[in-house]
Design an enzyme around this catalytic site. Structure first.
Site: not given
Ligand code: NAD
Ligand code: DAU
Length: 360
Positions: A135-137, A161, A165
């Site tokens: 992630t970019d975080e 989180y 990562k």
């Molecule tokens: P998600 O939470 O939707 O899915 C995570 C999946 O991993 C689920 O299916 C869960 O059951 C599985 N999992 C969790 N713990 C596990 C374990 N111990 N063993 C096997 N499986 C396990 O997450 P996502 O949003 O699809 O993100 C996927 C990956 O991409 C993560 O590594 C996250 O850090 C990264 N990422 C997410 C975003 C985003 O915006 N969602 C952006 C950048 C990177």
């Molecule tokens: O940047 C990549 C990341 O983006 C991934 O690594 C994470 O897995 C993914 O969950 C996401 O993280 P964020 O914290 O940015 O996503 P989230 O959707 O939780 O929140 C987006 C923005 O919106 C953040 O500034 C918090 C805000 N927010 C979120 C929720 C759930 C609100 O204002 N209200 C809300 O109810």
């Protein structure tokens, strides 16, 4: 080695989009290892349920025996690691699971992959890849005028989180430098699209809007994220897997910086057109709630390296991607109903009651 890959976390949001696309595009067999936490959902994979190129394995990435057995049975050419605890707010409430899966789990997975890789012949060793999805975080938070994150930015994670990562990224880096494991790491910005679990901003707002519930904005809504359509993230990962330089990291982003308030306004305006309320606008449901502790102000990705070196660019703009996303949620209300029962309700009441909003 066979033309098959192991994907971890392939029942979650991005992982299931990746696996669905991989199988549909006919790119070979996928062994999909997922623990099925609250975020993993077999319904995300319903379209490839009977496809012989998809094998689902219900297991933990930290389970060394299962991973060892899968590696030796299927002899994959690559492992793509999506499995993680992924929600920042949950990491604030309970960091333990994040340490366990994102750090210890990734470590166990790396250990088993390294042992398997060592047994391959020289050609197979050179061809094998371990791609870690991150992630970019990990780069921390930007000020309004700061340049976007480059691959060379220092790591400054601010939440449990992002710290977990970051730790996993460091382990992957170390396994390349110390043991020579052919690794690739991708650091992507915020994804959105089909199968996004409605605890995250975009699907939560769509779901709450349609249910007549408050649309909770943390703080004043000025925080900025860079949004990328999930299909574009998947195509970038495929490109890095195919042509990325071993040991390198690649930033992936959509060049779509938006404040949270802009995102929520856009969603309300689209819904006002596609599913008008009898009276008023969905914007009337916007509510300001207590901010996220340690809330990162701004993320922005400089994705020039992946474009210059690998020729990858996103296909969707925010405007096209968000329309597709709203359409998907409107057409898949059954999926939303299923994932918003049970454990989801407990999470929502816990997270938002604390912020002064009753939302159960
Ligand atoms: P998600 O939470 O939707 O899915 C995570 C999946 O991993 C689920 O299916 C869960 O059951 C599985 N999992 C969790 N713990 C596990 C374990 N111990 N063993 C096997 N499986 C396990 O997450 P996502 O949003 O699809 O993100 C996927 C990956 O991409 C993560 O590594 C996250 O850090 C990264 N990422 C997410 C975003 C985003 O915006 N969602 C952006 C950048 C990177
Ligand atoms: O940047 C990549 C990341 O983006 C991934 O690594 C994470 O897995 C993914 O969950 C996401 O993280 P964020 O914290 O940015 O996503 P989230 O959707 O939780 O929140 C987006 C923005 O919106 C953040 O500034 C918090 C805000 N927010 C979120 C929720 C759930 C609100 O204002 N209200 C809300 O109810």
């Amino acid at each position: 080695m066979n033309n098959c890959i192991i994907v971890t976390g392939g029942a979650g949001f991005i992982g299931s989009n990746f696996v669905n696309a991989w199988v549909t595009l006919g790119l070979g067999k996928v062994i999909n290892l997922d623990k099925l936490t609250y975020a993993g959902n077999m319904e995300n994979l319903a379209g490839i349920e009977h496809d012989h190129n998809h094998i689902f394995v219900h297991a933990d990435i930290g389970d060394k025996d299962v991973v060892n057995n899968l590696l030796h049975t299927h002899r994959p050419r690559a492992v793509v690691n999506f499995a993680a605890e992924s929600h920042v707010d949950r990491s604030i409430h309970g960091p333990g699971e994040f340490i366990q899966t994102n750090i210890v789990g990734t470590f166990n997975l790396l250990e088993e992959v390294r042992a398997y890789w060592l047994e391959l012949d020289e050609k197979e060793k050179a061809d094998f890849r371990f791609l870690h999805v991150s992630t970019d975080e990990v780069y921390g938070s930007l000020g309004a005028k700061d340049p976007a994150f480059k691959e060379t930015n220092p790591y400054e994670p601010n939440s449990p989180y992002s710290a977990s990562k970051a730790a996993s990224d460091h382990l992957v880096r170390a396994y390349h430098h110390t043991y020579g494991l052919p690794t690739l790491t991708t650091n992507c910005s915020n994804n959105y699209g089909p199968y996004h679990f409605p605890e995250k901003l975009i699907p939560l707002v769509i779901h709450n809007a349609l249910s007549g519930k408050p649309l909770p904005i943390y703080g004043n809504g000025s925080n900025i994220r860079d949004w990328l359509y999930v299909g574009d993230h998947c195509s970038a990962i495929r490109r890095v897997l195919e042509a990325g330089k071993v040991g390198e990291t690649y930033n992936i982003g959509g060049w779509n910086e938006k404040t949270n308030l802009e995102v929520v306004h856009t969603l309300c305006d689209i819904l006002d057109k596609k599913k008008p309320k009898p009276q008023g606008s969905y914007r009337d449901q916007i509510t300001y709630v207590q901010d996220r502790p340690g809330h990162d102000q701004r993320y922005a990705i400089d994705a020039t390296k992946i474009e210059r070196e690998l020729g990858w660019k996103p296909a969707e703009t925010f405007e096209t991607g968000i329309q597709k996303t709203v359409d998907w949620y409107l057409e898949n209300q059954k999926w939303v109903t299923h994932v918003t029962s049970g454990e989801y309700k407990n999470w929502v009441s816990k997270n938002y009651a604390e912020r002064g909003e009753e939302m159960a």
